[in-house]
Motif scaffolding. Sequence first.
Motif, short mmCIF file in Angstrom:
data_model
loop_
_atom_site.label_atom_id
_atom_site.label_comp_id
_atom_site.label_asym_id
_atom_site.label_seq_id
_atom_site.Cartn_x
_atom_site.Cartn_y
_atom_site.Cartn_z
N VAL A 41 -52.66 14.26 -14.66
CA VAL A 41 -51.40 13.79 -15.22
C VAL A 41 -51.04 14.64 -16.43
O VAL A 41 -51.89 14.89 -17.31
CB VAL A 41 -51.49 12.30 -15.62
N LEU A 42 -49.79 15.06 -16.48
CA LEU A 42 -49.22 15.74 -17.64
C LEU A 42 -48.25 14.77 -18.28
O LEU A 42 -47.17 14.51 -17.73
CB LEU A 42 -48.51 17.02 -17.18
N ASP A 43 -48.63 14.19 -19.40
CA ASP A 43 -47.83 13.13 -20.03
C ASP A 43 -46.43 13.66 -20.35
O ASP A 43 -46.26 14.56 -21.18
CB ASP A 43 -48.53 12.66 -21.30
N THR A 44 -45.42 13.07 -19.68
CA THR A 44 -44.05 13.55 -19.81
C THR A 44 -43.11 12.37 -19.69
O THR A 44 -43.21 11.58 -18.75
CB THR A 44 -43.71 14.56 -18.69
N VAL A 45 -42.18 12.25 -20.63
CA VAL A 45 -41.16 11.20 -20.58
C VAL A 45 -39.79 11.85 -20.69
O VAL A 45 -39.48 12.47 -21.71
CB VAL A 45 -41.36 10.17 -21.70
N GLY A 46 -38.99 11.74 -19.65
CA GLY A 46 -37.67 12.33 -19.69
C GLY A 46 -37.70 13.85 -19.63
O GLY A 46 -38.70 14.47 -19.29
N LEU A 47 -36.56 14.45 -20.02
CA LEU A 47 -36.39 15.89 -19.84
C LEU A 47 -36.14 16.64 -21.14
O LEU A 47 -35.74 17.80 -21.12
CB LEU A 47 -35.20 16.15 -18.90
N LEU A 48 -36.37 15.99 -22.29
CA LEU A 48 -35.97 16.58 -23.56
C LEU A 48 -36.95 17.63 -24.07
O LEU A 48 -36.55 18.56 -24.77
CB LEU A 48 -35.79 15.48 -24.61
N ALA A 49 -38.22 17.50 -23.74
CA ALA A 49 -39.22 18.43 -24.28
C ALA A 49 -39.74 19.34 -23.16
O ALA A 49 -39.88 18.91 -22.02
CB ALA A 49 -40.38 17.66 -24.90
N PRO A 50 -40.07 20.59 -23.48
CA PRO A 50 -40.67 21.48 -22.47
C PRO A 50 -42.01 20.92 -21.97
O PRO A 50 -42.72 20.22 -22.70
CB PRO A 50 -40.88 22.80 -23.24
N LEU A 51 -42.33 21.22 -20.74
CA LEU A 51 -43.61 20.79 -20.19
C LEU A 51 -44.74 21.61 -20.81
O LEU A 51 -44.63 22.84 -20.93
CB LEU A 51 -43.61 20.98 -18.68
N SER A 99 -33.38 19.22 -14.71
CA SER A 99 -34.76 19.04 -14.26
C SER A 99 -35.26 20.29 -13.54
O SER A 99 -36.43 20.65 -13.65
CB SER A 99 -34.86 17.81 -13.35
N HIS A 100 -34.37 20.98 -12.82
CA HIS A 100 -34.75 22.25 -12.20
C HIS A 100 -35.16 23.25 -13.28
O HIS A 100 -36.18 23.95 -13.15
CB HIS A 100 -33.57 22.84 -11.43
N ALA A 101 -34.36 23.34 -14.33
CA ALA A 101 -34.63 24.31 -15.40
C ALA A 101 -35.96 24.03 -16.08
O ALA A 101 -36.69 24.97 -16.44
CB ALA A 101 -33.49 24.30 -16.40
N LEU A 102 -36.28 22.75 -16.28
CA LEU A 102 -37.53 22.39 -16.94
C LEU A 102 -38.73 22.90 -16.13
O LEU A 102 -39.70 23.43 -16.69
CB LEU A 102 -37.61 20.87 -17.11
N LEU A 103 -38.66 22.75 -14.82
CA LEU A 103 -39.73 23.25 -13.96
C LEU A 103 -39.71 24.78 -13.87
O LEU A 103 -40.77 25.43 -13.84
CB LEU A 103 -39.62 22.64 -12.57
N ALA A 104 -38.52 25.36 -13.82
CA ALA A 104 -38.42 26.82 -13.73
C ALA A 104 -39.05 27.50 -14.95
O ALA A 104 -39.60 28.61 -14.84
CB ALA A 104 -36.96 27.24 -13.60
N GLU A 105 -39.01 26.83 -16.11
CA GLU A 105 -39.61 27.39 -17.31
C GLU A 105 -41.13 27.54 -17.20
O GLU A 105 -41.74 28.29 -17.96
CB GLU A 105 -39.27 26.51 -18.52
#
Length: 309
Positions: free
Chosen positions: A59-69, A88-94
């Motif tokens: 698990v990678l603790d993540t809530v919402g889309l505001l912070a980089p993974l 959400s696509h952009a967050l994963l693309a990063e």
Amino acid sequence: MTAARADVLVLRALGLGDALTGIPALRGVRRAWPDRRLVLAAPEVVGRWLQGLGLVDEVLDTVGLLAPLRWVGRQHVAVNLHGRGPQSHALLAETRPSRLVAFATPDHSGPAWRPDEHEVDRWCRLVRSAGGACDRDDLRLHVGAVRSTEALLHPGAASAARRWPAERWAVVARHLADRGVPVTLTGGPAEQGLCEHVRAHAGPGVRLAGRLSLAGLAARVAGARLLVCGDTGVAHLATATGTPSVLVFGPTPPLWWGPAIDADLHPVLWHGNGSAVGDPHGTVLDPALDAIGTDEVVTAVDALLASSG
């Protein structure tokens, strides 16, 4: 987090109900890449519970889309089970994946998003497009609970639009107690006051569950004779574990978020229509939900009790 070369990173940084409706898709991801580690970017509590059930490996603790993974790795597959994009696509693309499985946007090719699709079917369709077999039957969970005689009432929901009035919950609780059915009210930390209010109006014979972990809540729902609730996370627990439930729905249509399997076990009360859907995050009670009377709920509860023995 340090990632191995052969990981699959799945984004679903949402709450309990969203996690549960995404379980079939997670199983499809596992089938598509059976030899890879499956890492879920999701809230810690929900993610660790899914990990304990063997549905994900990490698990990678993540809530919402505001912070980089917080992801370090390469050559991984990224799967967007969070939304339609583009954020959400952009967050994963990063994270620089070798492949991004996601719905189509002007900058990404993939299956088309369908706004009127059931939530379970939507994510299964996406994962099937990547080679992961999955369908509604993959919703089922086994948490090892023993069936009891208890009826659970869960009066809370994340927004006021989806909270049926407390006084009506009290009527249903009192009816069950008068029938000799043990009644317990459940709710999260922010809903304790609501549960106390319902119990005060319901009278003797109605108990509070107290503070439950997510695993404890799942076991309680799985072991209950009956659950009565609104459109909220515990409803999906009942569907997944096969616990009979009566659901008061609004403003979101049950065709989008209602029980996806065993319709006979989960009668839904709904007075809305598909052409005038309200805001599920609204701050006032939705008219479709307000239109549901206690007599309807009591009738549905009695019928379900009769059929379940």
